[in-house]
Design a protein around this motif. Structure first.
Motif, mmCIF file in Angstrom:
data_model
loop_
_atom_site.group_PDB
_atom_site.id
_atom_site.type_symbol
_atom_site.label_atom_id
_atom_site.label_comp_id
_atom_site.label_asym_id
_atom_site.label_seq_id
_atom_site.Cartn_x
_atom_site.Cartn_y
_atom_site.Cartn_z
ATOM 1 N N PHE A 188 0.843 -1.198 0.000
ATOM 2 C CA PHE A 188 0.000 0.000 0.000
ATOM 3 C C PHE A 188 0.875 1.244 0.000
ATOM 4 O O PHE A 188 1.807 1.381 0.807
ATOM 5 N N ASP A 189 0.562 2.135 -0.921
ATOM 6 C CA ASP A 189 1.166 3.472 -0.942
ATOM 7 C C ASP A 189 0.213 4.408 -0.213
ATOM 8 O O ASP A 189 -0.962 4.552 -0.606
ATOM 9 N N VAL A 190 0.691 5.019 0.846
ATOM 10 C CA VAL A 190 -0.178 5.790 1.747
ATOM 11 C C VAL A 190 0.128 7.279 1.599
ATOM 12 O O VAL A 190 1.295 7.676 1.556
ATOM 13 N N PRO A 191 -0.903 8.141 1.530
ATOM 14 C CA PRO A 191 -0.652 9.589 1.492
ATOM 15 C C PRO A 191 0.132 10.047 2.724
ATOM 16 O O PRO A 191 0.108 9.402 3.773
ATOM 17 N N GLY A 192 0.812 11.165 2.583
ATOM 18 C CA GLY A 192 1.601 11.686 3.704
ATOM 19 C C GLY A 192 0.740 12.063 4.892
ATOM 20 O O GLY A 192 -0.368 12.581 4.732
ATOM 21 N N LEU A 193 1.268 11.792 6.074
ATOM 22 C CA LEU A 193 0.493 12.052 7.293
ATOM 23 C C LEU A 193 0.639 13.468 7.815
ATOM 24 O O LEU A 193 0.117 13.795 8.871
ATOM 25 N N ASN A 194 1.373 14.311 7.098
ATOM 26 C CA ASN A 194 1.512 15.701 7.544
ATOM 27 C C ASN A 194 0.747 16.639 6.623
ATOM 28 O O ASN A 194 1.070 17.811 6.501
ATOM 29 N N ASP A 195 -0.282 16.110 5.966
ATOM 30 C CA ASP A 195 -1.126 16.943 5.113
ATOM 31 C C ASP A 195 -2.325 17.431 5.915
ATOM 32 O O ASP A 195 -2.342 17.358 7.153
ATOM 33 N N LYS A 196 -3.360 17.889 5.219
ATOM 34 C CA LYS A 196 -4.579 18.324 5.889
ATOM 35 C C LYS A 196 -5.192 17.174 6.681
ATOM 36 O O LYS A 196 -4.975 16.010 6.377
ATOM 37 N N GLU A 197 -5.978 17.527 7.660
ATOM 38 C CA GLU A 197 -6.512 16.537 8.599
ATOM 39 C C GLU A 197 -7.289 15.430 7.894
ATOM 40 O O GLU A 197 -7.155 14.253 8.224
ATOM 41 N N GLU A 198 -8.080 15.780 6.892
ATOM 42 C CA GLU A 198 -8.902 14.761 6.229
ATOM 43 C C GLU A 198 -8.029 13.746 5.485
ATOM 44 O O GLU A 198 -8.331 12.547 5.458
ATOM 45 N N ILE A 199 -6.916 14.201 4.887
ATOM 46 C CA ILE A 199 -6.005 13.282 4.202
ATOM 47 C C ILE A 199 -5.246 12.449 5.227
ATOM 48 O O ILE A 199 -5.060 11.232 5.052
ATOM 49 N N SER A 200 -4.822 13.087 6.322
ATOM 50 C CA SER A 200 -4.099 12.363 7.362
ATOM 51 C C SER A 200 -4.967 11.284 7.997
ATOM 52 O O SER A 200 -4.485 10.199 8.336
ATOM 53 N N GLN A 201 -6.262 11.550 8.156
ATOM 54 C CA GLN A 201 -7.163 10.547 8.716
ATOM 55 C C GLN A 201 -7.266 9.331 7.806
ATOM 56 O O GLN A 201 -7.260 8.183 8.269
ATOM 57 N N THR A 202 -7.361 9.568 6.510
ATOM 58 C CA THR A 202 -7.401 8.455 5.560
ATOM 59 C C THR A 202 -6.129 7.634 5.633
ATOM 60 O O THR A 202 -6.165 6.396 5.663
ATOM 61 N N ALA A 203 -4.968 8.318 5.670
ATOM 62 C CA ALA A 203 -3.685 7.618 5.750
ATOM 63 C C ALA A 203 -3.574 6.818 7.042
ATOM 64 O O ALA A 203 -3.111 5.668 7.039
ATOM 65 N N THR A 204 -4.013 7.398 8.148
ATOM 66 C CA THR A 204 -3.963 6.705 9.436
ATOM 67 C C THR A 204 -4.816 5.446 9.411
ATOM 68 O O THR A 204 -4.423 4.395 9.923
ATOM 69 N N HIS A 205 -5.999 5.525 8.806
ATOM 70 C CA HIS A 205 -6.894 4.361 8.723
ATOM 71 C C HIS A 205 -6.232 3.232 7.934
ATOM 72 O O HIS A 205 -6.313 2.059 8.338
ATOM 73 N N VAL A 206 -5.575 3.562 6.831
ATOM 74 C CA VAL A 206 -4.915 2.538 6.018
ATOM 75 C C VAL A 206 -3.771 1.911 6.806
ATOM 76 O O VAL A 206 -3.599 0.679 6.793
#
Length: 535
Positions: free
Chosen positions: A141-159
């Motif tokens: 899995f390629d995961v978005p960066g966790l230091n982006d906006k909260e909504e993107i970070s939440q998605t990355a954290t879930h993955v």
């Protein structure tokens, strides 16, 4: 464990926090999952997508000098190479299996550079590779960066939380930072250190062996020490040694065997070789953490329900006690009044006969004088009975912890007109009180002197026109009328006695319901049993 979590979620009360419910559901689905997932996580521009392109030997994932990955991407084995975009509405759309095709859908930016909002991004890009270089039960899995906006970070954290192993990619420029630490600390509670690999991605000035050897010689030790410095802050043991791999993602695009490629493939191969029992054992922390939090919540819930049950039981007990106390007093007051009127009835019933027998035939002319005498005797009988009654009421009130106030006492004695019985300034109050008590049956005026009323019963009869027997009959009739007048007021006197103590009806309090407490205790046991399976 899966059955235990299923049963727990079904029996969870409505108040059970939705966050814990979601985490337990995630853990349940993770335990049921057949594939083994390795997530490449890190901050934006750490080189995750570039590294994954090198690992799979295909230049498919978009990368850029700016933040690029906007949606999580799964790479797995497949009979043919296909790419699908999965969206929140459940749709699954095939797209071109090229870097441009994937970037057009999953890049965090539009082609014109504008940033996409979360609603525009898919929830997953699913890539199936016919030439996947790892066993088919592995997924990357390629995961978005966790230091982006909260909504993107939440998605990355879930993955990341839904993965089995995490390769945390970072660079030396910028070096491993507190942003990395904060991101890892949010998820580390669901993992053990065995599931983490810290991947130092070397950004070489030139992709050759000399620069690679120089990097390894000068940068690995400081980077390892930097990661070690933050181990406790990330949620691991302070003295634990971080598992570290060193690669150059950009250089690996040319060869997967050099620039750390061999080491990285060995790590992936060791993961693929793990047995199903080992994978399940590694997944247990993802269930253990929300179960521990659920157990703490369940303990508080049991305590709250126990307090509520005890308070409800205490209110009901107080209600029962007050109700019984009122009933007891009512019963004793009624008995005291009944005895009082029974006594008055006995004594008053013979009053007319006793006075009539004193009248001689030759005393007709003075017969009218017996009216005041009859009234005085009747008043004395009432006074004695009423004082005895009130003394009994006060005694019983004291036994029940009740005191009758002076004002209330005046209500009762005012009804009998006994308060002024011994007061020289209250002459006539007895007779007026008796007249009031009898409901003014014989006089149009409440204030009319009772003695005058009694005398009036005889005043319109001339003795000269009466026989002795007839006159005695009139006196007897007068006494009987007095008995009827007084005894007929028993219910009114009882009401005045009740007012004296002013016992209000207690507010109803139903019996304590044990069902919420029993349900909370049962849920606590379910959580404890499920948690025990994690060890």
């Amino acid at each position: 464990m899966i059955e235990a979590i299923d049963a727990l979620l079904k029996s969870a009360p409505a108040e059970f926090p939705s966050e814990l419910r979601s985490e337990l559901d995630l853990a349940r689905r993770k335990l049921k999952r057949a594939d083994v997932r390795i997530a490449f996580g890190g901050l934006f521009k750490a080189g995750k997508s570039t590294l994954l392109n090198a690992v799979i030997g295909r230049d498919l994932l978009p990368s850029n000098d700016l933040a690029e990955t906007g949606a999580p991407t799964q790479i797995r084995a497949g009979p043919t190479t296909t790419v699908h975009v999965c969206r929140a509405n459940g749709s699954r759309q095939p797209i071109e299996a090229t870097k441009a095709g994937i970037g057009a859908q999953a890049s965090i930016r539009h082609p014109d550079g504008r940033r996409r909002v979360k609603a525009e991004l898919p929830i997953l890009v699913d890539i199936a590779l016919q030439s996947f270089p790892f066993p088919s039960h592995l997924s990357l899995f390629d995961v978005p960066g966790l230091n982006d906006k909260e909504e993107i970070s939440q998605t990355a954290t879930h993955v990341l939380m839904n993965s089995d192993f995490i390769f945390w990619v970072f660079r030396t420029d910028p070096e491993f930072s507190e942003q990395d630490v904060a991101a890892i600390a949010r998820i580390s509670v669901h993992f053990s250190l065995r599931q983490f690999t810290f991947v130092l991605n070397a950004r070489l000035s030139a992709d050759d062996a000399n620069h690679w050897r120089k990097f390894r010689k000068t940068r690995i030790r400081p980077a390892s020490e930097k990661v070690s410095e933050y181990m406790e802050a990330m949620g691991f043991k302070a003295n634990a040694k971080p598992p570290l791999s060193v690669v150059s993602a950009r250089a690996l695009r040319r060869t997967r065997s050099e620039f750390g490629g061999k080491q990285l493939h060995r790590v992936v191969a060791s993961i693929a070789a793990r047995t199903n029992e080992e994978i399940i054992d590694l997944r247990l922390p993802s269930a253990r953490t929300p179960l521990q939090a659920s157990l703490e919540w369940a303990k508080r819930r049991v305590s709250e329900c126990k307090s509520a049950f005890d308070a409800s039981a205490a209110r009901h007990a107080a209600y029962v006690h007050a109700k019984q106390k009122r009933e007891d007093l009512e019963k004793h007051l009624a008995e005291a009044v009944r005895q009082t009127f029974a006594l008055m009835s006995r004594e008053l019933s013979g009053l007319g006969d006793r006075h009539a027998d004193r009248i001689s035939t030759s005393a007709y002319s003075s017969g009218i004088a017996y009216g005041p005498s009859l009234a005085a005797d009747a008043s004395a009988i009432v006074i004695r009975a009423a004082r005895k009654m009130y003394a009994e009421c006060e005694r019983r009130g004291r036994e029940l912890g009740l005191e009758a106030s002076t004002d209330n006492r005046n209500v009762v004695f005012g009804g009998f007109s006994l308060l002024g019985g011994d007061d020289p300034d209250c002459d006539g109050s007895i007779s007026r009180g008796i007249a009031k008590w009898t409901g003014n049956l014989y006089s149009p005026s409440v204030e009319k002197n009772f003695v005058e009323t009694i005398e009036g019963w005889f005043g319109d009869t001339s003795p000269r026109d009466r026989t002795a027997a007839g006159f005695r009959g009139d006196v007897r009739a007068c006494g009987n009328r007095l008995v009827d007048a007084l005894v007929g007021r028993e219910s009114g006197v009882l009401q005045m006695v009740r007012q004296c103590f002013r016992l209000p009806n207690p507010a109803p309090a139903p019996p304590a319901d044990p069902k919420p407490l029993h349900a909370a205790e049962a849920f606590h046991r379910s959580v404890a049993d499920a948690l025990a399976l994690c060890y």
